[in-house]
Design a protein around this motif. Structure first.
Motif, PDB file in Angstrom:
ATOM      1  N   GLU A 156      16.879  -0.602 -11.121  1.00 17.97           N
ATOM      2  CA  GLU A 156      18.214  -0.145 -11.463  1.00 17.97           C
ATOM      3  C   GLU A 156      18.149   0.725 -12.699  1.00 17.97           C
ATOM      4  N   GLY A 157      19.062   1.709 -12.783  1.00 20.27           N
ATOM      5  CA  GLY A 157      19.164   2.519 -13.978  1.00 20.27           C
ATOM      6  C   GLY A 157      19.056   3.988 -13.679  1.00 20.27           C
ATOM      7  N   GLN A 158      18.748   4.771 -14.682  1.00 23.16           N
ATOM      8  CA  GLN A 158      18.637   6.215 -14.588  1.00 23.16           C
ATOM      9  C   GLN A 158      17.198   6.626 -14.837  1.00 23.16           C
ATOM     10  N   ALA A 159      16.675   7.529 -13.987  1.00 21.62           N
ATOM     11  CA  ALA A 159      15.269   7.924 -14.079  1.00 21.62           C
ATOM     12  C   ALA A 159      14.956   8.620 -15.389  1.00 21.62           C
ATOM     13  N   ASP A 160      15.955   9.346 -15.950  1.00 22.85           N
ATOM     14  CA  ASP A 160      15.704  10.019 -17.226  1.00 22.85           C
ATOM     15  C   ASP A 160      16.286   9.248 -18.395  1.00 22.85           C
ATOM     16  N   GLY A 161      16.612   7.973 -18.176  1.00 19.85           N
ATOM     17  CA  GLY A 161      17.139   7.132 -19.241  1.00 19.85           C
ATOM     18  C   GLY A 161      16.495   5.760 -19.195  1.00 19.85           C
ATOM     19  N   ALA A 162      17.339   4.729 -19.212  1.00 18.14           N
ATOM     20  CA  ALA A 162      16.835   3.360 -19.194  1.00 18.14           C
ATOM     21  C   ALA A 162      16.890   2.816 -17.773  1.00 18.14           C
TER      22      ALA A 162
END
Length: 783
Positions: free
Chosen positions: A61-67
């Motif tokens: 879960e989350g964003q590939a360019d974030g957390a």
């Protein structure tokens, strides 16, 4: 920006580094791989910065360019760093990673387990709670309350235990040896570990405590205290040495070796070594103030230096400098410290200095030699003459054309030397004199593969200037020619012995030498000595070596040799040779002024057989036909069926002088009760193995052991124990004995007397139980 949730049996996410690109791939989709002939241990820093991060797990879960958060068999992988846990949290923006639940991190092959992890994969800084670690380089293991990642290749553990003993899965770890410390820093970049508040335990018993302890993680050199050495010597008593090593530079180092001897006092020893492209050397020295057994100060030093001096005195070729100094405080030093001397002759210590230059056919040399003779009132020896100085010159040409014939070699050699010898015993007096030599030689070899003939003509001139018995300075000279011819035939044939195809040779050889008689009994003798009678000297022009006596050898030497080779490998399987010299006239010039009148010399017989790489036998016999006696016999055999198994036996006899049996061995004792397993990866036969080893020299006439090194080695897997008894005969009535006890903690250090040097020097073909063949790789532990 890619946001969302991936679920499935196993979901994989690749996060691109540097470009911001990302893509998701469900498990089972085809992946394009690129072939590579080599897995790289290290990558350049600029490549590391651009490497992507792979994460996978049952839920992402989350964003590939974030957390992102990964749960269920979670894994994060970037080049040589792999993190596994029940749950992972990774923030690509700063590289911060958190892992909880059954955490396992693999960094460049080092495996570390714990309960919870915080690590920045960009800076390689963080911490791990309740860690258990295993290092790749030396297979070390340990545990602690907390581990701090300081930077790449450096970490610190608190309330730690450290050992190289194995950790049985599912069992409490109770290593046979360990280091227990309040803090241990491990620096794999410098290959060094440091422990604060350290205690070394063996079999649960503390054997060494130190507020600060430094130890190597590999064989790389580093400054610090070395393990103490403990031994028991029959003359010096209990000996305790606490050495300190100084790694001054990559090409300079020093070792300080203070020693306490219960019977003598304190000995301060040191060694300094240096290495440069043009020079190298070593200085070793020791000082014992007020030796209690001799009631005097004792000291010794040895210095070696070799150097190329380019451009000296305007010459193009470098000048070679060679220095060697050896001195001790007194004549009893060889008896009290028999293992401290570096000289091959314990009672004759040579100091030398020389300059040598070569360019084309020219050679020049300038040197000096001086001897310190350690006299024994019960066994006085005549020391050699000092050469103070000696100046030499040689001009040599090869493959020259003379009278239309090519292939001639000729040379001219000159030397001037001043000799001096001090009074060495009651009734002796100082002697000195000058000698000038000029030797010319010309030779040519004719021959093919199956035959050769090589005549040689030598002209030897010498001039002496010395003081006679009355003190009057006198001069004398001598001029002698020597002619010789060496010739031989080589026959070959294919043969078959013991079911094996071989190549056999038959090589008869005839050597002729002629030197006229000149009375030299009135000339000084500075360096002449009898040559050993063997296969090398019997085919030479003279029986006396040196330049002060040129014997009038007029003789023929006939010899024959047969050799057997493996035609495929070219290895020599066997050889046998026979040779005898016949005098055409009595030899008048001898060192004892007693002419040699026997026409036939002793017969030399030599043989060697190595039909199998496991077995080898040698025989050398000097036989006197006149009375049918063996003047000298050497018979030896060696058996090496595999690693760490060697048995050598030699019998040496010289009539009216000595008769000895020499036995050397290294063998696993388990072979006595069933064959031990073969070694793996250059290591010994495995844990739990006992080895017997030693070398014994036994005098048959005296019916006693002369010299002895014998003991046992025990390989427990993570440590090796050695117990060695050494006996060194000093003279006919006295000997020096000592006991060496050593514990070697694999991958850590050695505690006790340094017995390895004694074993390797004394036991033929001795093998160290920890010879590593291939360095470890991080790909050994791929998870």
């Amino acid at each position: 920006m890619v946001a969302g949730r991936l679920r499935g049996a196993m979901a994989v996410l690749l996060v691109g580094m540097g470009t911001g690109a990302a893509f998701a791939q469900e498990a089972g989709a085809p992946v394009r791989l690129q072939a590579s002939p080599l897995l790289q241990e290290q990558l350049p820093p600029d490549v590391l910065d651009r490497l992507p991060v792979f994460v996978r797990g049952q839920t992402i879960e989350g964003q590939a360019d974030g957390a992102i958060a990964v749960e269920g068999q979670a894994e994060l992988r970037r080049h040589d760093t792999v993190i596994r846990a029940d749950r992972l949290e990774y923030d690509r923006r700063d590289g911060q990673t958190r892992a909880t639940g059954d955490v396992l991190i693999n960094r460049s092959g080092d495996r570390i387990q714990g309960s919870s992890l915080e690590l920045n994969i960009e800076t390689q800084q963080g911490s791990l709670e309740q860690p258990q670690f295993q290092l790749l380089r030396n297979e070390a293991k340990g545990d602690a309350s907390r581990l701090e990642f300081l930077e790449k290749d450096r970490f610190r553990v608190h309330d730690a235990r450290f050992s190289t003993c194995p950790r049985p899965p599912g069992e409490a770890w109770k290593p046979e040896w360990l280091v227990r410390a309040s803090r241990i820093d491990l620096d794999e970049a410098q290959d060094v570990g440091t422990a604060v508040g350290a205690v070394v335990e063996f079999q649960g018993v503390p054997i060494l405590a130190a507020p600060y302890l430094s130890f190597p993680l590999s064989d790389r050199r580093k400054s610090g205290w070395l393990p103490p050495s403990i031994g028991v010597d029959s003359q010096s008593g209990l000996e305790l040495t606490v050495p300190y090593y100084l790694n001054l530079a990559p090409n300079f180092d020093a070792t300080l070796q203070p020693t306490i001897m219960t019977k003598r006092g304190i000995d301060l020893g040191a060694e300094f070594r240096y290495l440069q492209p043009d020079y190298s050397g070593m200085l070793r020295a020791s000082w014992t103030p007020d030796d209690r057994l001799r009631e005097d100060d004792r000291w010794s030093y040895a210095f070696e230096h070799r150097q190329d001096l380019p451009g000296l005195m305007g010459v193009r070729s470098p000048v070679r400098l060679d220095l060697g100094l050896n001195r001790v405080s007194d004549s009893n030093f060889w008896r009290d410290y028999p293992r401290a001397l570096t000289s091959l002759t314990s009672r004759l210590l040579e100091s030398r200095a020389s300059l040598g230059w070569n360019q084309g056919p020219w050679s020049l040399s300038l040197g000096a030699n001086a001897w310190q003779t350690l006299q024994d009132p019960d066994s006085v020896i005549t020391p050699p003459y000092d050469r103070l100085p000696t100046l030499g010159m040689m001009y040599r040409r090869e493959d020259q054309t003379i009278a239309g014939s090519r292939g001639w070699d000729w040379s001219v050699q000159g030397e001037w030397t001043r000799f001096r010898r001090s009074a060495f015993a009651a009734g002796s007096s100082a002697e000195e004199g000058d000698r000038t030599l000029l030797v010319g030689e010309i030779t040519r070899r004719w021959g093919t593969h199956g035959w050769y003939v090589q005549p040689r003509l030598r002209l030897h001139a010498a001039h002496y200037r010395y003081a006679d018995d009355s003190g009057r300075t006198v001069s004398d000279a001598r001029l002698l020619p020597t002619f010789s011819t060496d010739s031989g035939l080589v026959f070959e044939r294919q043969a078959r012995f013991f079911g094996r195809d071989v190549l056999q040779t038959l090589e008869p050889r005839l050597f002729f030498t002629w030197t006229p008689f000149r009375d030299q009994s009135g000339l000084p003798n500075y360096d002449a000595s009898n040559l050993d009678f063997n296969f090398a000297s019997i085919f030479t022009e003279h029986t006396i070596g040196g330049n002060d006596r040129i014997d009038d050898a007029r003789a023929l030497t006939l010899g024959v040799e047969s050799r057997i080779f493996d035609p495929g490998s070219g290895m020599e399987l066997a050889r046998i040779g026979l040779a005898q010299r016949y005098l055409l006239a009595d030899q008048q010039v001898t060192l004892d002024d007693v002419p040699v009148t026997d026409r036939f010399s002793d017969i030399l017989l030599g043989a060697r057989v190595q039909w199998s790489p496991r077995w080898s036998t040698d025989l050398n016999l000097r036989y006197r036909p006149g009375d049918g006696s063996a003047i000298r016999t050497t018979l030896g055999a060696r058996y090496m069926p595999g690693p760490y198994r060697v048995l050598s036996v030699a019998y040496r006899q010289q009539i009216d002088a000595s008769e000895q049996v020499d036995i050397g061995w290294q063998w696993p004792l388990s072979d006595l009760f069933g064959r031990a397993p073969d070694p793996v990866r250059g290591k010994a036969l495995g844990p739990g193995q006992w080895y017997g080893l030693g070398r014994m020299n036994y005098s048959v006439p005296d019916k006693k052991i002369v010299d002895l090194v014998a003991g046992f080695e025990y390989d427990a897997g993570c440590w090796i124990g050695r117990l060695v008894l050494e006996r060194l005969q000093l003279d006919r009535v006295s000997a020096n004995e000592r006991v060496l006890l050593q514990l070697e903690f694999n991958g850590f250090s050695r505690l006790g007397a340094s017995s390895l040097k004694t074993l390797s020097n004394q036991i033929p073909r001795y093998q160290y139980l920890r010879e590593e063949i291939n360095p470890p790789s991080r790909f050994q532990y791929h998870d």
